[in-house]
Motif scaffolding. Structure first.
Motif, PDB file in Angstrom:
ATOM      1  N   MET A   3       0.830  -1.208   0.000  1.00 54.13           N
ATOM      2  CA  MET A   3       0.000   0.000   0.000  1.00 54.13           C
ATOM      3  C   MET A   3       0.872   1.267   0.000  1.00 54.13           C
ATOM      4  O   MET A   3       0.630   2.202  -0.763  1.00 54.13           O
ATOM      5  CB  MET A   3      -0.899   0.003   1.229  1.00 54.13           C
ATOM      6  N   LEU A   4       1.915   1.259   0.837  1.00 55.08           N
ATOM      7  CA  LEU A   4       2.783   2.447   0.914  1.00 55.08           C
ATOM      8  C   LEU A   4       3.547   2.661  -0.400  1.00 55.08           C
ATOM      9  O   LEU A   4       3.705   3.783  -0.859  1.00 55.08           O
ATOM     10  CB  LEU A   4       3.769   2.312   2.081  1.00 55.08           C
ATOM     11  N   LYS A   5       4.000   1.551  -0.995  1.00 61.31           N
ATOM     12  CA  LYS A   5       4.751   1.670  -2.249  1.00 61.31           C
ATOM     13  C   LYS A   5       3.874   2.232  -3.370  1.00 61.31           C
ATOM     14  O   LYS A   5       4.327   3.045  -4.169  1.00 61.31           O
ATOM     15  CB  LYS A   5       5.319   0.310  -2.668  1.00 61.31           C
ATOM     16  N   GLN A   6       2.644   1.750  -3.411  1.00 57.08           N
ATOM     17  CA  GLN A   6       1.737   2.227  -4.462  1.00 57.08           C
ATOM     18  C   GLN A   6       1.400   3.699  -4.298  1.00 57.08           C
ATOM     19  O   GLN A   6       1.207   4.419  -5.262  1.00 57.08           O
ATOM     20  CB  GLN A   6       0.447   1.406  -4.448  1.00 57.08           C
ATOM     21  N   GLY A   7       1.363   4.131  -3.026  1.00 56.23           N
ATOM     22  CA  GLY A   7       0.935   5.506  -2.770  1.00 56.23           C
ATOM     23  C   GLY A   7       2.044   6.515  -2.635  1.00 56.23           C
ATOM     24  O   GLY A   7       1.783   7.702  -2.493  1.00 56.23           O
ATOM     25  N   GLN A   8       3.311   6.042  -2.694  1.00 58.93           N
ATOM     26  CA  GLN A   8       4.390   7.017  -2.505  1.00 58.93           C
ATOM     27  C   GLN A   8       4.508   7.920  -3.734  1.00 58.93           C
ATOM     28  O   GLN A   8       4.210   7.511  -4.856  1.00 58.93           O
ATOM     29  CB  GLN A   8       5.710   6.323  -2.188  1.00 58.93           C
ATOM     30  N   LYS A   9       4.935   9.166  -3.465  1.00 58.17           N
ATOM     31  CA  LYS A   9       5.045  10.138  -4.567  1.00 58.17           C
ATOM     32  C   LYS A   9       6.161   9.711  -5.515  1.00 58.17           C
ATOM     33  O   LYS A   9       7.243   9.326  -5.057  1.00 58.17           O
ATOM     34  CB  LYS A   9       5.391  11.513  -3.991  1.00 58.17           C
ATOM     35  N   PRO A  10       5.937   9.787  -6.809  1.00 62.75           N
ATOM     36  CA  PRO A  10       6.998   9.380  -7.729  1.00 62.75           C
ATOM     37  C   PRO A  10       8.167  10.372  -7.692  1.00 62.75           C
ATOM     38  O   PRO A  10       7.953  11.573  -7.543  1.00 62.75           O
ATOM     39  CB  PRO A  10       6.312   9.391  -9.094  1.00 62.75           C
ATOM     40  N   ARG A  38      14.499   8.905  -3.323  1.00 65.40           N
ATOM     41  CA  ARG A  38      13.217   8.370  -2.865  1.00 65.40           C
ATOM     42  C   ARG A  38      13.190   8.286  -1.333  1.00 65.40           C
ATOM     43  O   ARG A  38      12.197   8.605  -0.690  1.00 65.40           O
ATOM     44  CB  ARG A  38      13.002   6.978  -3.478  1.00 65.40           C
ATOM     45  N   MET A  65      12.621  11.690  -0.106  1.00 62.29           N
ATOM     46  CA  MET A  65      11.260  12.129  -0.450  1.00 62.29           C
ATOM     47  C   MET A  65      10.273  11.603   0.595  1.00 62.29           C
ATOM     48  O   MET A  65       9.361  12.302   1.012  1.00 62.29           O
ATOM     49  CB  MET A  65      10.850  11.591  -1.821  1.00 62.29           C
ATOM     50  N   ASN A  66      10.497  10.338   1.016  1.00 59.55           N
ATOM     51  CA  ASN A  66       9.605   9.760   2.017  1.00 59.55           C
ATOM     52  C   ASN A  66       9.802  10.419   3.383  1.00 59.55           C
ATOM     53  O   ASN A  66       8.854  10.651   4.103  1.00 59.55           O
ATOM     54  CB  ASN A  66       9.837   8.253   2.129  1.00 59.55           C
ATOM     55  N   GLN A 126      -4.459   8.108  -3.457  1.00 56.18           N
ATOM     56  CA  GLN A 126      -3.679   7.129  -2.712  1.00 56.18           C
ATOM     57  C   GLN A 126      -2.417   7.762  -2.117  1.00 56.18           C
ATOM     58  O   GLN A 126      -2.045   7.483  -0.977  1.00 56.18           O
ATOM     59  CB  GLN A 126      -3.292   5.992  -3.644  1.00 56.18           C
ATOM     60  N   SER A 127      -1.759   8.640  -2.910  1.00 54.25           N
ATOM     61  CA  SER A 127      -0.533   9.250  -2.395  1.00 54.25           C
ATOM     62  C   SER A 127      -0.839  10.230  -1.276  1.00 54.25           C
ATOM     63  O   SER A 127      -0.057  10.409  -0.359  1.00 54.25           O
ATOM     64  CB  SER A 127       0.278   9.896  -3.517  1.00 54.25           C
ATOM     65  N   VAL A 155      -1.215   8.091   1.804  1.00 54.17           N
ATOM     66  CA  VAL A 155       0.078   7.663   2.338  1.00 54.17           C
ATOM     67  C   VAL A 155       0.751   8.814   3.087  1.00 54.17           C
ATOM     68  O   VAL A 155       1.311   8.625   4.172  1.00 54.17           O
ATOM     69  CB  VAL A 155       0.979   7.116   1.197  1.00 54.17           C
ATOM     70  N   LEU A 215       9.296   0.557   2.567  1.00 55.08           N
ATOM     71  CA  LEU A 215       9.456   1.109   1.211  1.00 55.08           C
ATOM     72  C   LEU A 215      10.780   0.730   0.555  1.00 55.08           C
ATOM     73  O   LEU A 215      10.894   0.717  -0.660  1.00 55.08           O
ATOM     74  CB  LEU A 215       9.309   2.630   1.253  1.00 55.08           C
TER      75      LEU A 215
END
Lengths: 106, 181
Positions: free
Chosen positions: A13-20, B36, B39-40, B116-117, B120, B140
């Motif tokens: 879920m977190l991977k799908q929703g993380q900002k690109p 990344r 970013m997280n 979804q983002s 998160v 992640l």
């Protein structure tokens, strides 16, 4: 700790929703620009040593080729002549490939 | 992704001959992962993430001679990155509450940002810094608990308790906000 099904679900879920993270083609050049100036010390010394060694090796190799050609008696070819010729060819090719490698490296 | 041998070869070239092209190849290979990671941690602040990632690589280059190769280059980079993030947070904290909010303010693009983002980000916002680091690395970046302990210098037990606390917090927020997986 073993990943449970719940962990896998959360991860997905977190991977799908993380900002690109957008492509940044200037990132690497910027990092390289921020590095301190290249130190000449070790690298320059090493290059100089390689150049001197190459010049010496080429001189010795040329002298050996000269001596081989001058002392060569074409009417009789001995095993020693063949071995000498083979050794000279191997050393010359080795020197040439090393020289080309360093010339093309930078 | 570089093989261990290729990585070792590039690092040796950097250390022995100060080879910038070799270091450039290492940066190229790891920049995505590091950007990344930040970013997280900064909750989507791309500019701050890029700055932190650049600082991490410059520090890595300056300390490359101290890299022993025991933990792997990636783990070593995460460790430097974590310290950079920690120092940055401390500097920001010294400036006061407003600076923290401004620094972690994500640059939102409502047109492209998916629901979804946003979900998160809401979940990540509910965590404190330590929990966010642990969650980011574990979920992640698929880093093992033992390695997270090496990166953050926390005992394994502390990493585990941060993770379980983070899970509880995220599930609470998810229920309250009606977020479903």
């Amino acid at each position: 700790m073993k990943r449970t099904d719940e962990d896998l679900k959360i991860a997905s879920m977190l991977k799908q929703g993380q900002k690109p993270v957008g492509e940044n083609q200037w990132f690497t050049p910027r990092v390289l620009n921020r590095l301190p100036e290249k130190q000449r010390g070790f690298s320059f010394g090493l290059t100089l040593l390689i150049v001197v060694a190459m010049v010496l090796a080429i001189t010795v190799c040329s002298l050996l080729w000269g001596s081989f050609v001058v002392n060569q008696n074409l009417s009789v070819i001995t095993v020693r002549d063949v071995l000498q010729f083979g050794a000279l060819v191997v050393v010359t090719i080795g020197l040439m490939s090393t020289g080309v490698h360093y010339a093309l490296k930078d | 992704m570089l093989s261990r041998l290729e990585e070792f070869r590039l690092i040796s070239r950097c250390v022995l001959a100060d080879d910038r092209a070799a270091f450039g190849a290492l940066v190229e290979a790891y920049q995505g992962r590091m950007r990344r990671f930040f970013m997280n941690l900064t909750m989507g602040n791309a500019a701050l993430s890029d700055d932190l990632a650049q600082d991490t690589f410059v520090k890595a280059y300056l300390n490359l001679r101290s890299f022993k190769g025991l933990a792997g280059f990636g783990t070593w980079l995460y460790r430097i990155g974590y310290n950079e993030f920690y120092n940055q947070s401390r500097r920001i904290a010294e400036l006061g509450e407003d600076a923290i909010t401004a620094a972690c303010e994500p640059v939102t693009n409502t047109a492209t940002e998916t629901e979804q983002s946003i979900d998160v980000q809401t979940l990540m916002r509910s965590l404190n810094e330590q929990e966010r680091v642990v969650v980011t690395l574990f979920y992640l970046h698929d880093v093992e608990i033992k390695k997270i302990s090496t990166i953050t210098s926390m005992p394994v037990g502390t990493v585990k308790s941060h993770l379980s606390r983070a899970k509880a917090k995220m599930s609470q927020v998810a229920q309250a906000e009606g977020i479903t997986a």
